[in-house]
Design a protein around this motif. Structure first.
Motif, PDB file in Angstrom:
ATOM      1  N   VAL A 303       0.834  -1.204   0.000  1.00  0.00           N
ATOM      2  CA  VAL A 303       0.000   0.000   0.000  1.00  0.00           C
ATOM      3  C   VAL A 303       0.873   1.261   0.000  1.00  0.00           C
ATOM      4  N   LEU A 304       1.943   1.238   0.777  1.00  0.00           N
ATOM      5  CA  LEU A 304       2.866   2.374   0.783  1.00  0.00           C
ATOM      6  C   LEU A 304       3.547   2.535  -0.572  1.00  0.00           C
ATOM      7  N   LEU A 305       3.898   1.428  -1.192  1.00  0.00           N
ATOM      8  CA  LEU A 305       4.542   1.465  -2.509  1.00  0.00           C
ATOM      9  C   LEU A 305       3.627   2.121  -3.538  1.00  0.00           C
ATOM     10  N   GLY A 306       2.392   1.649  -3.621  1.00  0.00           N
ATOM     11  CA  GLY A 306       1.456   2.199  -4.598  1.00  0.00           C
ATOM     12  C   GLY A 306       0.999   3.596  -4.261  1.00  0.00           C
ATOM     13  N   GLY A 307       0.729   3.853  -2.975  1.00  0.00           N
ATOM     14  CA  GLY A 307       0.290   5.193  -2.571  1.00  0.00           C
ATOM     15  C   GLY A 307       1.364   6.238  -2.792  1.00  0.00           C
ATOM     16  N   GLY A 308       2.605   5.883  -2.488  1.00  0.00           N
ATOM     17  CA  GLY A 308       3.701   6.822  -2.719  1.00  0.00           C
ATOM     18  C   GLY A 308       3.881   7.129  -4.196  1.00  0.00           C
ATOM     19  N   ALA A 309       3.722   6.095  -5.048  1.00  0.00           N
ATOM     20  CA  ALA A 309       3.837   6.313  -6.494  1.00  0.00           C
ATOM     21  C   ALA A 309       2.789   7.305  -6.975  1.00  0.00           C
ATOM     22  N   LEU A 310       1.561   7.144  -6.500  1.00  0.00           N
ATOM     23  CA  LEU A 310       0.498   8.065  -6.902  1.00  0.00           C
ATOM     24  C   LEU A 310       0.779   9.474  -6.408  1.00  0.00           C
ATOM     25  N   ALA A 311       1.336   9.594  -5.196  1.00  0.00           N
ATOM     26  CA  ALA A 311       1.632  10.914  -4.634  1.00  0.00           C
ATOM     27  C   ALA A 311       2.698  11.659  -5.422  1.00  0.00           C
ATOM     28  N   THR A 312       3.554  10.939  -6.155  1.00  0.00           N
ATOM     29  CA  THR A 312       4.591  11.627  -6.933  1.00  0.00           C
ATOM     30  C   THR A 312       4.006  12.458  -8.069  1.00  0.00           C
ATOM     31  N   LEU A 313       2.772  12.130  -8.494  1.00  0.00           N
ATOM     32  CA  LEU A 313       2.145  12.912  -9.557  1.00  0.00           C
ATOM     33  C   LEU A 313       1.969  14.358  -9.116  1.00  0.00           C
ATOM     34  N   LEU A 314       1.494  14.526  -7.883  1.00  0.00           N
ATOM     35  CA  LEU A 314       1.365  15.880  -7.336  1.00  0.00           C
ATOM     36  C   LEU A 314       2.730  16.457  -6.990  1.00  0.00           C
ATOM     37  N   GLY A 315       3.594  15.622  -6.413  1.00  0.00           N
ATOM     38  CA  GLY A 315       4.905  16.099  -5.999  1.00  0.00           C
ATOM     39  C   GLY A 315       5.717  16.676  -7.138  1.00  0.00           C
ATOM     40  N   MET A 316       5.654  16.067  -8.320  1.00  0.00           N
ATOM     41  CA  MET A 316       6.429  16.566  -9.464  1.00  0.00           C
ATOM     42  C   MET A 316       5.991  17.964  -9.877  1.00  0.00           C
ATOM     43  N   HIS A 317       4.713  18.288  -9.677  1.00  0.00           N
ATOM     44  CA  HIS A 317       4.219  19.608 -10.063  1.00  0.00           C
ATOM     45  C   HIS A 317       4.496  20.655  -8.992  1.00  0.00           C
TER      46      HIS A 317
END
Length: 442
Positions: A303-317
């Motif tokens: 869950v941390l692996l997938g959730g963190g990946a999704l959070a990078t979408l916002l983080g990159m911006h």
């Protein structure tokens, strides 16, 4: 071999054996990481090969291992070498892999067809040598100890050293490339592979193996029996899908740094954030496994692996720092998503050996490593396909201007796609069942 001290339990391995075995991850971590990180950029931004074709060139040699790995497992199962069934493979295949890896990045850079052909042939040779190193290496824990908990401790050492090896090889390789070119990367990583192979071969020299009866029947029959194992099947599918997700993210690091965050030096930073947390949290994941169970730990880390990946979408911006923090969350999950399944695999294989009285451990690990290889190989291929759909422009200097569609593809492929893949993997992990032994049985 000296007798065990009275204070050491009979099922407990010496620390020297744990460390020695774990050091083999210097070889597996280096080879498993650097091609996924830099080979695709090498093809698209140094040799000028289109993204779609480059992805296929990275995928095909690795796909060969899907066929070869189970065969390597079968061969090592039946080895009768005086030094043990697995150890000779570590030395011979490991050193051969080191030489071949250096050769892969030392070829011509023009004309494009010749340069690309050199990479494909060399990478195919590397993949073949790696199969005969990795499969015996992964098979060893089930024969080094009969203890459920000791295998977890052994995997903790392996994953911790693996994280350090990935951190060093993946974190420094972009710097070595910028300073000495891709040929320098080949020599650097080849040296790391040789060190890991020698260390694993020497470090397990005094280990007492726990052999079981060699498996009978044809290779096809053994594969059918392995495939019939319900716990193994669901664990393998979960791990392969997550390997694909990891391979996608790994392939995107260099592209995100250069084209989304506009700083190629951030390639090493993002990579360190991805792998670095494992050095801190792997012992915590081990404690969780010993106090609770491996399956629930695998679920949480996934869950941390997938959730963190999704959070990078916002983080990159939002900028480099938020992006790095999101990738660090991925790294925490990645540590557990590596340790737990690798500790669960020997349990499944050892349970099969206990029930059948036959040694199919090499076949189990051969199929496992074939699946892992397929997932990691598909990662750059899938990411390259996303780049091609986005209209990514290849070049020989890495300076081509990219359209907005390509920049979007780079970001989505790095974040949303791996998150979706991890979510799918959870559907299979929820179906995995292998009851751990009681404390008295451990």
């Amino acid at each position: 071999m000296a007798p065990e001290p009275p204070s050491q339990r009979s099922d407990e391995l010496p620390r020297s054996t744990r460390i020695g075995y774990g050091l083999g991850s210097v070889a597996t971590g280096s080879f498993g990481t650097v091609p996924g990180l830099l080979l695709l950029p090498y093809l698209t931004d140094r040799l000028g090969i289109g993204a779609g074709l480059a992805g296929l060139m990275v995928f095909l040699p690795k796909a060969w291992d899907v066929v070869l790995n189970p065969i390597a497992g079968r061969i090592s199962d039946r080895s009768t070498h005086p030094a043990g069934p697995r150890r000779p493979f570590l030395l011979r295949a490991g050193l051969l892999l080191a030489v071949l890896f250096a050769i892969m990045f030392a070829g011509p850079q023009s004309p494009t067809a010749l340069a690309g052909g050199w990479v494909v042939v060399a990478f195919l040779a590397c993949a073949s040598a790696y199969a005969f190193f990795q499969v015996p290496y992964v098979a060893m824990p089930a024969e080094l100890t009969d203890s459920y908990d000791e295998r977890t401790r052994l995997m903790t050492w392996r994953v911790a050293i693996l994280a350090l090896a990935i951190l060093v090889s993946g974190g420094l390789s972009p710097m070595v490339r910028d300073e000495f070119g891709y040929a320098g990367v080949g020599i650097f990583v080849g040296a790391l592979i040789a060190i890991g192979a020698l260390a694993a071969w020497r470090g397990t020299a005094s280990a007492r193996m726990h052999p079981v009866v060699s498996a009978e029947g044809s290779f096809t029959e053994q594969l059918r029996i392995v495939r019939a194992s319900r716990p193994f099947r669901f664990l393998l599918i979960t791990f392969v899908i997550q390997a694909l997700a990891t391979g996608v993210m790994l392939a995107g690091v260099d592209y995100v740094a250069r084209n989304v965050l506009h700083d190629k030096a951030l390639s090493s930073v993002l990579f360190v954030c991805f792998v670095g947390p494992a050095l801190l949290v792997t012992p915590l994941w081990q404690r969780y496994a010993e106090r609770r169970d491996k399956r629930s730990g695998f679920l949480i880390s996934s869950v941390l692996l997938g959730g963190g990946a999704l959070a990078t979408l916002l983080g990159m911006h939002l900028g480099a720092v938020p992006a790095a923090l999101a990738v660090a969350v991925v790294g925490v999950g990645y540590a557990g998503a590596q340790m737990f399944p690798m500790a669960m695999l020997p349990d499944v294989a050892a349970e099969d050996a206990r029930r059948s009285g036959q040694n199919r451990i090499g076949v189990f690990t051969g199929v496992w490593t074939a699946g892992e290889t397929l997932g990691l190989a598909l990662g750059p291929f899938v990411y390259a396909a996303v780049l091609a759909l986005g209209g990514y422009v290849s070049s020989t200097d890495g300076l081509a201007a990219q359209p907005d569609s390509a920049v979007t593809a780079i970001g989505v492929g790095f974040s949303v796609l791996p998150a979706l893949l991890v979510a799918v993997s959870l559907l299979y992990l929820m179906r995995y069942r292998l009851d751990p032994p009681t404390r008295e049985q451990r």
